[in-house]
Design an enzyme around this catalytic site. Structure first.
Site, PDB file in Angstrom:
ATOM      1  N   SER A 149      35.242 -21.159   6.752  1.00 54.79           N
ATOM      2  CA  SER A 149      34.038 -20.436   6.857  1.00 54.79           C
ATOM      3  C   SER A 149      33.847 -19.998   8.252  1.00 54.79           C
ATOM      4  CB  SER A 149      32.966 -21.294   6.127  1.00 54.79           C
ATOM      5  OG  SER A 149      31.751 -20.451   6.137  1.00 54.79           O
ATOM      6  N   ASP A 306      31.549 -13.306   8.216  1.00 53.43           N
ATOM      7  CA  ASP A 306      32.304 -14.435   9.008  1.00 53.43           C
ATOM      8  C   ASP A 306      33.673 -14.395   8.362  1.00 53.43           C
ATOM      9  OD1 ASP A 306      31.707 -15.285   6.392  1.00 53.43           O
ATOM     10  OD2 ASP A 306      31.216 -17.447   6.790  1.00 53.43           O
ATOM     11  N   ASP A 308      35.601 -15.704   6.045  1.00 52.36           N
ATOM     12  CA  ASP A 308      35.692 -15.844   4.503  1.00 52.36           C
ATOM     13  C   ASP A 308      34.582 -15.042   3.915  1.00 52.36           C
ATOM     14  OD1 ASP A 308      33.874 -17.657   5.110  1.00 52.36           O
ATOM     15  OD2 ASP A 308      34.187 -18.484   3.155  1.00 52.36           O
ATOM     16  N   ASP A 310      31.216 -14.737   3.400  1.00 48.75           N
ATOM     17  CA  ASP A 310      30.257 -15.199   2.660  1.00 48.75           C
ATOM     18  C   ASP A 310      28.853 -15.424   3.572  1.00 48.75           C
ATOM     19  OD1 ASP A 310      30.858 -17.631   4.349  1.00 48.75           O
ATOM     20  OD2 ASP A 310      30.844 -19.066   2.728  1.00 48.75           O
TER      21      ASP A 310
END
Length: 575
Positions: A149, A306, A308, A310
């Site tokens: 993440s 970010d 990834d 999310d």
């Protein structure tokens, strides 16, 4: 050094299962007691979103051996739960841009395949929300997202999803952990080559068909389609070297935002994150290149995801030319207000979901707008769980919007995790809509404060690495729990919520109420002036976090009060 630590080190150093190159790395640190201890004093644990850690060789590091061990444990749990479903429905795996992500995802896929479990592996990097979407779209029993993440570049890890598309919660989470820990020997991990897995139909690569359906699902969440000046409304966007570029560019083009400018230096995937030390949209520093491009192109809005995709952060330009960075709570409030004021046919049981550490202002606004407000523990998996409870009729509610203060939002039910792709789209829509009305995102935020009070939030995150750090964090929580003060900052403590003991102590009424949430090592104090102070160890980093929420009549008063509260509580902790 503890004998068990040394034993684990020796086992890894001599095992043929460990590659020669990695065994050599361990030999190089053999005389560094502190390094050996840090790598082997514990096994990497599941946190709020799965398993996450610093890349390296060792039991307290993320590496291909740890992820294969985890995959075997997950496979064992699936087969115990329902062998037929596990084999027939299988797993879907996605991965982001981080160093090692593809290697880890392929290794996990081959372990699942070796257990006879059909595995769908994305052909190239994808976002976390698309993985969440894919679980239900493909009908798999489990999903795995290989990512760390927003953590620093030294990290990697993975999140595990269940058949509803949400991250695993109880009872699955605890049972999966047990199965992972039960894999004590590398000999217990089943293996299969990629060629064999593909020939047996146990490994299949997926991509475009899922992409198309995911984008279509996102586009259904558009609220205002005909916004004057939409095509010319200029937006600067950055995926911060991550997975967001392709889906964001596509969805924005398809819904008519023709003036999207992507930061060229940050648009290609790169796990070293060369333009930002910390690829986290919570950090204003990541907007430096975006703002430079915005000034050049005449844009008033910068957005960044970010790695990834999310989470999303934004920077907004005031009329006086100043750039400001609304925090996660503020963007959440803006989105909630925009949805509630513009979405048609909101049902009577419409509901918003957030977490126990998000701004107290939410409850005030939600009550005024006539929608239900639900609070969960920190971690979007709990918001996903609540959505499922709505859909199954366990709780009366129709999901409208969910968010956590750490810059994660979900509009729609296509995913069960925070989704920066749909959030990017809706923030752009909101900003363009306000521009067409002669106002702006910042002006609308200030209107909310003028109406409901100037709520401000702050967070202090203190890093305490290694074995000693973990012990210090536990001691802090233990001390707070056992020596809860009657007064803090010269104000009486009105309520204490201990989520570990699942008790809500009403000091004023002299009563105790149960907290109907899962156990979690979190303590929240509410003072007589409704100041909120929450202590919570991070589930993904070696940190303890303190969350603050205050309110006052004016902006100046709120800023001063927050500063004094954070400073005063830090001094209280030192004493």
């Amino acid at each position: 050094m503890d004998a068990n630590i040394w034993k684990k080190f020796e086992n890894w150093s001599s095992s043929d299962y460990i590659d020669a190159e990695d065994r050599e790395e361990l030999k190089q640190i053999k005389d560094n007691t502190k390094e050996v201890e840090d790598r082997f004093y514990t096994d990497l644990e599941f946190g709020t979103g799965g398993m996450r850690g610093i890349r390296g060789v060792g039991t307290n590091r993320i590496n291909k051996y740890i992820v294969k061990k985890a995959a075997q444990g997950i496979a064992n749990y699936m087969l115990k739960m329902d062998a037929e479903a596990a084999v027939d429905r299988g797993v879907v795996i996605a991965y982001d841009c981080r160093i090692g992500s593809y290697e880890y995802s392929l290794n996990m896929a081959l372990v699942f395949a070796a257990n006879g479990i059909k595995t769908n592996l994305f052909e190239s990097l994808r976002s976390t929300p698309e993985l969440s979407f894919a679980v239900r779209e493909l009908g798999t029993m489990v999903g795995v997202m290989v990512t760390a993440s927003h953590n620093p570049k030294e990290y990697n890890g993975f999140k595990v999803y269940w058949e509803d598309g949400g991250q695993v919660v109880e009872p699955h989470a605890t049972e999966i952990v047990k199965e992972v820990y039960a894999v004590e020997s590398f000999d217990d991990i089943k293996a299969m080559t990629q060629k064999e897995a593909e020939e047996k139909g146990l490994l299949k690569f997926v991509g475009k068909s899922v992409d198309d359906k995911y984008i279509e699902a996102i586009k259904k969440e558009v609220i205002n389609t005909d916004i004057p000046g939409k095509k010319e409304f200029k937006i600067v966007y950055s995926p911060l070297h991550g997975t967001g570029k392709r889906p964001v560019q596509r969805v924005m083009k398809e819904i008519g935002f023709d003036s999207l400018y992507t930061v060229a230096e940050q648009e290609e995937p790169d796990g070293t994150f060369p333009t930002c030390d910390y690829a986290n949209p919570e950090d204003p520093a990541v907007f430096k290149l975006g703002i430079e491009l915005a000034e050049k192109m005449g844009s008033k809005l910068c957005m960044a995801n970010d790695p990834d995709a999310d989470r999303i952060g934004i920077a907004v330009k005031r009329k006086n030319g100043e750039w400001v960075y609304p925090n996660g709570n503020q963007v959440g409030l803006l989105l909630m207000n925009y949805i509630l004021e513009n979405k048609k046919d909101i049902p009577e049981n419409g509901a918003v979901i957030s977490t126990v550490v998000s701004t107290p202002m939410l409850d005030v606004v939600a009550a005024d707008k006539g929608v239900k407000m639900f609070r969960t523990l920190t971690g979007f998996k709990y918001i996903g769980e609540k959505i499922l409870e709505f859909e199954t009729g366990k709780i009366d509610g129709t999901y409208l919007f969910g968010f956590e203060e750490s810059y994660g939002y979900l509009v729609g039910t296509h995913a069960r995790d925070k989704d920066a792709i749909v959030s990017t789209m809706l923030i752009a829509e909101m900003a363009a809509y306000y521009e067409s009305k002669g106002t702006s995102v910042i002006e609308e935020l200030e209107k909310l404060y003028d109406k409901y009070g100037w709520y401000k939030e702050g967070i202090q995150a203190i890093t305490m690495s290694g074995k000693e750090g973990a012990e210090k964090i536990q001691n802090i929580m233990k001390s707070l729990r056992e020596n809860m003060p009657v007064e803090v900052l010269g104000k009486k403590v009105k309520k204490v919520r201990d989520f570990q003991l699942q008790k809500d102590y009403d000091k004023e009424a002299g009563k105790e109420y149960p907290i109907e949430l899962p156990k979690s090592n979190v303590i929240q104090m509410i003072l007589e002036d409704d100041t909120h102070i929450t202590a919570r160890p991070s589930g993904t980093e070696p940190k303890i976090k303190y969350y603050y929420g205050i309110n006052a009549k004016t902006e100046a008063e709120s800023e001063k009060k927050l500063e004094n509260t954070m400073k005063g509580f830090s001094e209280f902790l030192e004493k």
